[in-house]
Design a protein around this motif. Structure first.
Motif, PDB file in Angstrom:
ATOM      1  N   GLU A   1       0.830  -1.209   0.000  1.00 50.10           N
ATOM      2  CA  GLU A   1       0.000   0.000   0.000  1.00 50.10           C
ATOM      3  C   GLU A   1       0.863   1.257   0.000  1.00 50.10           C
ATOM      4  OE1 GLU A   1      -4.035  -0.661   2.313  1.00 50.10           O
ATOM      5  OE2 GLU A   1      -2.365  -1.539   3.416  1.00 50.10           O
ATOM      6  N   ARG A   2       1.947   1.222   0.769  1.00 44.77           N
ATOM      7  CA  ARG A   2       2.836   2.384   0.769  1.00 44.77           C
ATOM      8  C   ARG A   2       3.508   2.562  -0.599  1.00 44.77           C
ATOM      9  NH1 ARG A   2       3.951   0.313   5.998  1.00 44.77           N
ATOM     10  NH2 ARG A   2       5.863  -0.678   5.265  1.00 44.77           N
ATOM     11  N   TRP A   3       3.891   1.440  -1.212  1.00 49.04           N
ATOM     12  CA  TRP A   3       4.482   1.524  -2.539  1.00 49.04           C
ATOM     13  C   TRP A   3       3.455   2.014  -3.555  1.00 49.04           C
ATOM     14  CZ3 TRP A   3       9.193   1.806  -4.217  1.00 49.04           C
ATOM     15  CH2 TRP A   3      10.246   1.273  -3.454  1.00 49.04           C
ATOM     16  N   ALA A   4       2.203   1.561  -3.397  1.00 47.38           N
ATOM     17  CA  ALA A   4       1.155   1.982  -4.334  1.00 47.38           C
ATOM     18  C   ALA A   4       0.914   3.484  -4.271  1.00 47.38           C
ATOM     19  CB  ALA A   4      -0.141   1.230  -4.039  1.00 47.38           C
ATOM     20  N   ALA A   5       1.043   4.059  -3.078  1.00 47.38           N
ATOM     21  CA  ALA A   5       0.845   5.503  -2.950  1.00 47.38           C
ATOM     22  C   ALA A   5       1.947   6.293  -3.656  1.00 47.38           C
ATOM     23  CB  ALA A   5       0.784   5.889  -1.475  1.00 47.38           C
ATOM     24  N   ALA A   6       3.166   5.734  -3.654  1.00 43.22           N
ATOM     25  CA  ALA A   6       4.295   6.456  -4.252  1.00 43.22           C
ATOM     26  C   ALA A   6       4.567   6.054  -5.701  1.00 43.22           C
ATOM     27  CB  ALA A   6       5.558   6.223  -3.424  1.00 43.22           C
TER      28      ALA A   6
ATOM     29  N   LEU B   1      -2.128   6.693 -15.281  1.00 40.03           N
ATOM     30  CA  LEU B   1      -3.585   6.794 -15.341  1.00 40.03           C
ATOM     31  C   LEU B   1      -4.252   5.471 -14.983  1.00 40.03           C
ATOM     32  CD1 LEU B   1      -3.990   8.930 -18.590  1.00 40.03           C
ATOM     33  CD2 LEU B   1      -4.307   9.680 -16.225  1.00 40.03           C
ATOM     34  N   ILE B   2      -3.682   4.363 -15.442  1.00 35.90           N
ATOM     35  CA  ILE B   2      -4.265   3.048 -15.150  1.00 35.90           C
ATOM     36  C   ILE B   2      -4.212   2.764 -13.654  1.00 35.90           C
ATOM     37  CG2 ILE B   2      -3.939   0.562 -15.452  1.00 35.90           C
ATOM     38  CD1 ILE B   2      -3.015   1.185 -18.320  1.00 35.90           C
ATOM     39  N   LEU B   3      -3.052   2.984 -13.040  1.00 39.99           N
ATOM     40  CA  LEU B   3      -2.908   2.696 -11.606  1.00 39.99           C
ATOM     41  C   LEU B   3      -3.773   3.628 -10.765  1.00 39.99           C
ATOM     42  CD1 LEU B   3       0.916   1.975 -11.241  1.00 39.99           C
ATOM     43  CD2 LEU B   3      -0.972   0.345 -11.144  1.00 39.99           C
ATOM     44  N   LYS B   4      -3.777   4.916 -11.106  1.00 40.19           N
ATOM     45  CA  LYS B   4      -4.592   5.858 -10.342  1.00 40.19           C
ATOM     46  C   LYS B   4      -6.071   5.524 -10.455  1.00 40.19           C
ATOM     47  CE  LYS B   4      -2.239   9.005  -8.110  1.00 40.19           C
ATOM     48  NZ  LYS B   4      -2.433   9.196  -6.646  1.00 40.19           N
ATOM     49  N   SER B   5      -6.517   5.196 -11.672  1.00 38.85           N
ATOM     50  CA  SER B   5      -7.930   4.842 -11.862  1.00 38.85           C
ATOM     51  C   SER B   5      -8.275   3.575 -11.093  1.00 38.85           C
ATOM     52  CB  SER B   5      -8.219   4.645 -13.355  1.00 38.85           C
ATOM     53  OG  SER B   5      -7.956   5.827 -14.076  1.00 38.85           O
ATOM     54  N   TRP B   6      -7.378   2.598 -11.122  1.00 40.40           N
ATOM     55  CA  TRP B   6      -7.645   1.346 -10.407  1.00 40.40           C
ATOM     56  C   TRP B   6      -7.717   1.576  -8.905  1.00 40.40           C
ATOM     57  CZ3 TRP B   6      -5.412  -1.663  -6.690  1.00 40.40           C
ATOM     58  CH2 TRP B   6      -5.916  -2.949  -6.552  1.00 40.40           C
ATOM     59  N   MET B   7      -6.800   2.393  -8.374  1.00 43.43           N
ATOM     60  CA  MET B   7      -6.800   2.634  -6.934  1.00 43.43           C
ATOM     61  C   MET B   7      -8.033   3.418  -6.497  1.00 43.43           C
ATOM     62  SD  MET B   7      -2.818   3.234  -5.805  1.00 43.43           S
ATOM     63  CE  MET B   7      -2.445   4.491  -7.012  1.00 43.43           C
ATOM     64  N   ILE B   8      -8.499   4.343  -7.348  1.00 34.89           N
ATOM     65  CA  ILE B   8      -9.721   5.076  -7.016  1.00 34.89           C
ATOM     66  C   ILE B   8     -10.923   4.146  -7.013  1.00 34.89           C
ATOM     67  CG2 ILE B   8     -11.313   6.855  -7.840  1.00 34.89           C
ATOM     68  CD1 ILE B   8      -8.865   8.417  -8.814  1.00 34.89           C
TER      69      ILE B   8
ATOM     70  N   GLY C   1     -10.589   1.717  -4.030  1.00 37.43           N
ATOM     71  CA  GLY C   1     -10.905   2.412  -2.783  1.00 37.43           C
ATOM     72  C   GLY C   1     -10.276   1.794  -1.549  1.00 37.43           C
ATOM     73  N   HIS C   2      -9.066   1.241  -1.669  1.00 35.50           N
ATOM     74  CA  HIS C   2      -8.457   0.591  -0.505  1.00 35.50           C
ATOM     75  C   HIS C   2      -8.048   1.610   0.560  1.00 35.50           C
ATOM     76  CE1 HIS C   2      -4.861   1.661  -2.870  1.00 35.50           C
ATOM     77  NE2 HIS C   2      -4.230   1.706  -1.714  1.00 35.50           N
ATOM     78  N   GLU C   3      -7.665   2.824   0.141  1.00 39.08           N
ATOM     79  CA  GLU C   3      -7.298   3.838   1.135  1.00 39.08           C
ATOM     80  C   GLU C   3      -8.518   4.277   1.942  1.00 39.08           C
ATOM     81  OE1 GLU C   3      -5.235   7.044  -0.655  1.00 39.08           O
ATOM     82  OE2 GLU C   3      -3.463   5.859  -1.174  1.00 39.08           O
ATOM     83  N   GLN C   4      -9.654   4.450   1.256  1.00 32.38           N
ATOM     84  CA  GLN C   4     -10.878   4.808   1.969  1.00 32.38           C
ATOM     85  C   GLN C   4     -11.323   3.681   2.894  1.00 32.38           C
ATOM     86  OE1 GLN C   4     -10.337   5.159  -1.255  1.00 32.38           O
ATOM     87  NE2 GLN C   4     -10.539   7.341  -1.682  1.00 32.38           N
ATOM     88  N   ALA C   5     -11.151   2.438   2.426  1.00 28.62           N
ATOM     89  CA  ALA C   5     -11.514   1.297   3.270  1.00 28.62           C
ATOM     90  C   ALA C   5     -10.624   1.222   4.502  1.00 28.62           C
ATOM     91  CB  ALA C   5     -11.412   0.003   2.464  1.00 28.62           C
ATOM     92  N   ARG C   6      -9.328   1.490   4.325  1.00 28.34           N
ATOM     93  CA  ARG C   6      -8.414   1.457   5.473  1.00 28.34           C
ATOM     94  C   ARG C   6      -8.714   2.586   6.451  1.00 28.34           C
ATOM     95  NH1 ARG C   6      -3.843   2.073   2.910  1.00 28.34           N
ATOM     96  NH2 ARG C   6      -3.332   4.144   3.642  1.00 28.34           N
ATOM     97  N   LEU C   7      -9.089   3.758   5.918  1.00 23.78           N
ATOM     98  CA  LEU C   7      -9.445   4.874   6.787  1.00 23.78           C
ATOM     99  C   LEU C   7     -10.718   4.564   7.572  1.00 23.78           C
ATOM    100  CD1 LEU C   7      -8.855   7.764   7.711  1.00 23.78           C
ATOM    101  CD2 LEU C   7     -10.179   8.583   5.751  1.00 23.78           C
ATOM    102  N   ALA C   8     -11.710   3.963   6.903  1.00 24.96           N
ATOM    103  CA  ALA C   8     -12.939   3.581   7.607  1.00 24.96           C
ATOM    104  C   ALA C   8     -12.657   2.534   8.671  1.00 24.96           C
ATOM    105  CB  ALA C   8     -13.964   3.052   6.603  1.00 24.96           C
ATOM    106  N   TRP C   9     -11.762   1.592   8.356  1.00 23.64           N
ATOM    107  CA  TRP C   9     -11.377   0.587   9.358  1.00 23.64           C
ATOM    108  C   TRP C   9     -10.693   1.267  10.547  1.00 23.64           C
ATOM    109  CZ3 TRP C   9      -6.661  -0.753  11.409  1.00 23.64           C
ATOM    110  CH2 TRP C   9      -6.598  -1.951  12.143  1.00 23.64           C
ATOM    111  N   SER C  10      -9.834   2.238  10.288  1.00 25.12           N
ATOM    112  CA  SER C  10      -9.138   2.947  11.370  1.00 25.12           C
ATOM    113  C   SER C  10     -10.124   3.710  12.254  1.00 25.12           C
ATOM    114  CB  SER C  10      -8.107   3.924  10.776  1.00 25.12           C
ATOM    115  OG  SER C  10      -7.157   3.240   9.988  1.00 25.12           O
ATOM    116  N   ILE C  11     -11.137   4.323  11.627  1.00 29.05           N
ATOM    117  CA  ILE C  11     -12.156   5.032  12.411  1.00 29.05           C
ATOM    118  C   ILE C  11     -12.891   4.053  13.319  1.00 29.05           C
ATOM    119  CG2 ILE C  11     -14.320   6.316  12.245  1.00 29.05           C
ATOM    120  CD1 ILE C  11     -13.241   7.573   9.671  1.00 29.05           C
TER     121      ILE C  11
END
Length: 231
Positions: free
Chosen positions: A81-86, A145-152, A155-165
């Motif tokens: 996930e950290r690599w995916a962000a960068a 564009l492919i990676l950004k579209s796939w990550m959007i 929604g794994h970042e949003q899912a991780r944030l919801a899990w953290s909440i």
């Protein structure tokens, strides 16, 4: 030369150093576009985040009360996930690097083409050759564009944030319940101490009353004996 978009995007082997560079960058970018989503699909899961959270709390103790959901989300993020962000930004930089290397190779190889003895169509050939050097930059933009579209969409970042909440809510609830239990225990200990003090005071008063009663009886007996002697 084929001027279609498809021929521009496909890597071509022409026996030159740039031909080999095209294939190297094409394979690297293709590998990243395929491997990164697969790694994220396996690692960006609540079970992995739970394991990371338990490892962090085991090493550093309970979470500080000021921990925010964003901080916890970043802390439990797995390596993919950290690599995916960068990675999208790194891919763009990689594409620009490949493009500049290709341009440098092309300019070096065609340095003598534009000399005094250059043929009339030499300038067009050089420009055409230079245009093909932007393939790697185009590939990196497509990969971005492919990676950004796939990550959007993923929604794994949003899912991780919801899990953290949710985790922070559970921790806060557990802390409030523990505090309530502790407060009730403290109150019960205080009540028990008051009861014990009251019982001890009552026992002392009863003992003192019994001693006073005994002394009063002894005084009465002494007075009766004294009055009997006087009569």
């Amino acid at each position: 030369m084929d001027k279609s978009l498809w021929s521009f995007l496909l890597p071509q082997w022409d026996g030159t150093a740039y031909g080999g560079l095209q294939w190297v960058f094409a394979l690297v970018l293709l590998l990243l576009v395929i491997a990164l989503p697969l790694l994220l699909s396996r690692s960006a899961r609540p079970a992995q985040w739970q394991a990371r959270w338990q490892a962090l709390t085991g090493e550093r103790g309970p979470l500080p009360a000021t921990t925010t959901p964003d901080e916890l989300s970043q802390a439990v993020a797995t390596a993919p996930e950290r690599w995916a962000a960068a990675m999208p930004g790194l891919i763009l930089m990689l594409g620009l690097l490949g493009t500049f290397i290709g341009l440098g190779l092309a300019l070096t190889a065609t340095a003598g083409v534009l000399g005094p003895q250059a043929a009339p169509g030499a300038l067009g050939a050089v420009i055409d050759a230079l245009g093909s050097k932007f393939k790697i930059a185009a590939w990196s933009m497509l990969a971005f564009l492919i990676l950004k579209s796939w990550m959007i969409l993923r929604g794994h970042e949003q899912a991780r944030l919801a899990w953290s909440i949710g985790i922070l809510k559970d921790v806060a609830t557990a802390a409030a319940q523990a505090q309530a239990v502790q407060h009730a225990e403290d109150q019960q200990r205080l009540v028990d101490a008051i009861k014990q003090s009251g019982q001890a005071l009552l026992a002392a008063q009863q003992a003192e009353a019994q001693r006073a009663h005994l002394r009063h009886g002894e005084w009465l007996e002494a007075l009766q004996r004294q009055s009997g002697r006087s009569s």
